[in-house]
Write a protein that holds these residues in place. Structure first.
Motif, PDB file in Angstrom:
ATOM      1  N   UNK A 172       0.848  -1.195   0.000  1.00 12.72           N
ATOM      2  CA  UNK A 172       0.000   0.000   0.000  1.00 12.72           C
ATOM      3  C   UNK A 172       0.878   1.238   0.000  1.00 12.72           C
ATOM      4  N   UNK A 173       0.373   2.289  -0.637  1.00 14.92           N
ATOM      5  CA  UNK A 173       1.026   3.602  -0.622  1.00 14.92           C
ATOM      6  C   UNK A 173      -0.051   4.651  -0.379  1.00 14.92           C
ATOM      7  N   UNK A 174       0.323   5.719   0.292  1.00 12.56           N
ATOM      8  CA  UNK A 174      -0.637   6.788   0.575  1.00 12.56           C
ATOM      9  C   UNK A 174       0.095   8.122   0.569  1.00 12.56           C
ATOM     10  N   UNK A 175      -0.637   9.167   0.223  1.00 10.06           N
ATOM     11  CA  UNK A 175      -0.035  10.497   0.134  1.00 10.06           C
ATOM     12  C   UNK A 175      -0.995  11.558   0.658  1.00 10.06           C
ATOM     13  N   UNK A 176      -0.385  12.673   1.104  1.00  4.82           N
ATOM     14  CA  UNK A 176      -1.153  13.858   1.498  1.00  4.82           C
ATOM     15  C   UNK A 176      -1.126  14.931   0.399  1.00  4.82           C
ATOM     16  N   UNK A 177      -0.497  14.609  -0.728  1.00  4.94           N
ATOM     17  CA  UNK A 177      -0.419  15.567  -1.827  1.00  4.94           C
ATOM     18  C   UNK A 177      -1.816  15.906  -2.340  1.00  4.94           C
ATOM     19  N   UNK A 178      -2.063  17.163  -2.568  1.00  5.02           N
ATOM     20  CA  UNK A 178      -3.374  17.587  -3.067  1.00  5.02           C
ATOM     21  C   UNK A 178      -3.676  16.871  -4.378  1.00  5.02           C
ATOM     22  N   UNK A 179      -4.853  16.247  -4.431  1.00  7.59           N
ATOM     23  CA  UNK A 179      -5.250  15.528  -5.631  1.00  7.59           C
ATOM     24  C   UNK A 179      -4.711  14.118  -5.708  1.00  7.59           C
ATOM     25  N   UNK A 180      -3.917  13.721  -4.720  1.00 11.37           N
ATOM     26  CA  UNK A 180      -3.350  12.373  -4.725  1.00 11.37           C
ATOM     27  C   UNK A 180      -2.142  12.268  -5.635  1.00 11.37           C
ATOM     28  N   UNK A 181      -1.741  11.046  -5.959  1.00 14.02           N
ATOM     29  CA  UNK A 181      -0.608  10.832  -6.850  1.00 14.02           C
ATOM     30  C   UNK A 181      -0.987  11.237  -8.275  1.00 14.02           C
ATOM     31  N   UNK A 182      -0.047  11.810  -9.000  1.00 16.23           N
ATOM     32  CA  UNK A 182      -0.277  12.102 -10.407  1.00 16.23           C
ATOM     33  C   UNK A 182      -0.164  10.813 -11.203  1.00 16.23           C
ATOM     34  N   UNK A 183      -0.697  10.781 -12.437  1.00 13.68           N
ATOM     35  CA  UNK A 183      -0.554   9.572 -13.262  1.00 13.68           C
ATOM     36  C   UNK A 183       0.895   9.145 -13.443  1.00 13.68           C
TER      37      UNK A 183
END
Length: 432
Positions: A172-183
């Motif tokens: 699993x991976x998770x991020x707080x970056x706005x909009x999530x991970x980019x493509x």
């Protein structure tokens, strides 16, 4: 040496999940600056030499951060073959810079928390679950995603990494970056995890082999076999205290109890006997019907007297364990009638034995053989005659710094010389 697990604070784990180890190397676990291509090259090169999945996974996630990927949380989940657990998990978070290795008990598979976790779809069905925390339906479906949303995460993705057992491994991976991970970031993560999955399969196979050998042969024998001691006749002479024990009245119990009840009784009995041996540094070699064969190798202890003291302490603890089992009306055998009391006879004898492989070319057994084993078995039979649950031969008694009662020298069937027999003094171990 058994290492006490560190305090899991500030993290908490449910009852069926137990912290095993923790690493907190932080960003020092990876280069300060790297690229996705560098990570792939590392996975195909130097990473192959890392045989610890905890440090390998920790190095990977910090490399992902160093490559500029907005990773704030990651975990790895692998299945294994083990009688006491369903698998292992490694949990990492950027915020506390900690990577934990935890054991997941089989009981967790039946919990609502597991079935309502995205990992359920990944591990049991091989699906990929991409959860955006701004999606109300996803948050309502998965309590974990709701909790992550409250912590400021924007995306959580769980993906299969192949299958080590009947269940799929997962990352699993998770991020707080706005909009999530980019493509593009997702593509980089998928590319890296695909290669990392090969490492996971390698580690899972090694761990399963170790678990199976430890469970069925014992830790010392299992390590020797896994290290290449697999040919008939391979092994070495060792000096040890040999433990031989038998359950009293086994034939009568087997006649009166049905199969499932007898298995339950033997499991409860051996759990206490073998548990006492293992707790005191001994090596359980085999169960023979109602009998148990174990050794306390001198080489495993700082001094030879410690091996003798450990063997007697284990014997006394085993008797105490049986006393508790016999007195426990609500214990594991409460649904079985007519088994009380369980009694045992334990013999301790010192000598040199061959520790290694014997048998047919197609079917080997890793065990101990030698005169010391035969003597221990014959002395165990005397526990019935002398009415003591623990008997010790003179060589072991000479190493013990405690009072022992002598029963004189005895003839033993198949043994040329008489053997002097001792028992713990009254008050040190109860008469049986």
């Amino acid at each position: 040496m058994r290492v006490q697990p560190p305090d899991p604070a500030p993290r908490e784990y449910p009852p069926a999940v137990h912290l095993l180890r923790r690493s907190a190397r932080g960003s020092a676990a990876a280069p300060g600056v790297t690229t996705v291509d560098d990570i792939i090259a590392w996975l195909l090169g130097d990473a192959i030499g890392d045989n610890d999945l905890l440090t390998l996974f920790e190095s990977l996630v910090w490399r992902l951060v160093a490559a500029g990927l907005p990773l704030d949380r990651a975990s790895l989940h692998v299945g294994t073959l083990h009688p006491q657990m369903i698998g292992l998990t490694w949990n990492w978070e950027l915020a506390d810079a900690i990577c934990d290795e935890v054991r997941v008990g089989e009981a967790s598979l039946g919990t609502d928390a597991y079935r309502r976790n995205p990992l359920f779809r990944v591990i049991e069905h091989g699906e990929t679950v991409r959860a955006m925390t701004d999606d109300a339906d996803t948050v309502a479906r998965y309590p974990l995603v709701a909790a992550l949303a409250a912590q400021g995460y924007t995306e959580y993705t769980a993906s299969p990494l192949g299958g080590g057992t009947v269940f799929h491994n997962a990352a699993t991976v998770a991020t707080r970056q706005v909009g999530g991970f980019t493509p593009a970031q997702r593509a980089d993560l998928n590319r890296i995890l695909k290669v990392f999955g090969l490492h996971v399969e390698r580690h899972v196979i090694q761990r399963i082999a170790g678990n199976v050998l430890d469970t069925y042969l014992g830790a010392a024998a299992g390590a020797r076999v896994l290290g290449g001691s697999i040919r008939r006749g391979s092994g070495e002479p060792i000096h040890a205290v040999v433990w031989a024990s038998d359950l009293r009245g086994f034939t009568d119990l087997a006649d009166r109890l049905d199969g499932p009840d007898m298995i339950a009784l033997l499991n409860a009995y051996f759990e206490r006997m073998a548990g006492a041996v293992i707790d005191h540094g001994g090596e359980v070699l085999k169960f023979i019907g109602d009998g148990l064969l174990a050794v306390f190798p001198f080489g495993a202890f700082a001094v030879e007297t410690a091996a003798a003291e450990a063997s007697l302490a284990a014997a006394k603890q085993a008797i105490a364990y049986l006393d508790v089992l016999n007195a426990d009306e609500g214990g594991p055998l409460s649904g079985i009638e007519g088994w009380r009391p369980l009694r045992t006879g334990i013999a301790l004898h010192e000598g040199e034995v061959f520790f290694g492989n014997v048998g047919a070319p197609e079917r080997l057994d890793f065990t101990v053989i030698g005169r010391a084993v035969n003597v221990a078995a014959r002395v165990e039979a005397l526990t019935k005659v002398l009415g003591r649950p623990i008997l010790v031969t003179a060589p072991v008694a000479a190493r013990l710094a405690r009072p022992l009662e002598s029963f004189g020298a005895h003839d033993l069937r198949g043994v040329a010389e008489q053997v002097e027999i001792f028992a713990p003094a009254p008050g040190d171990a109860d008469r049986r």
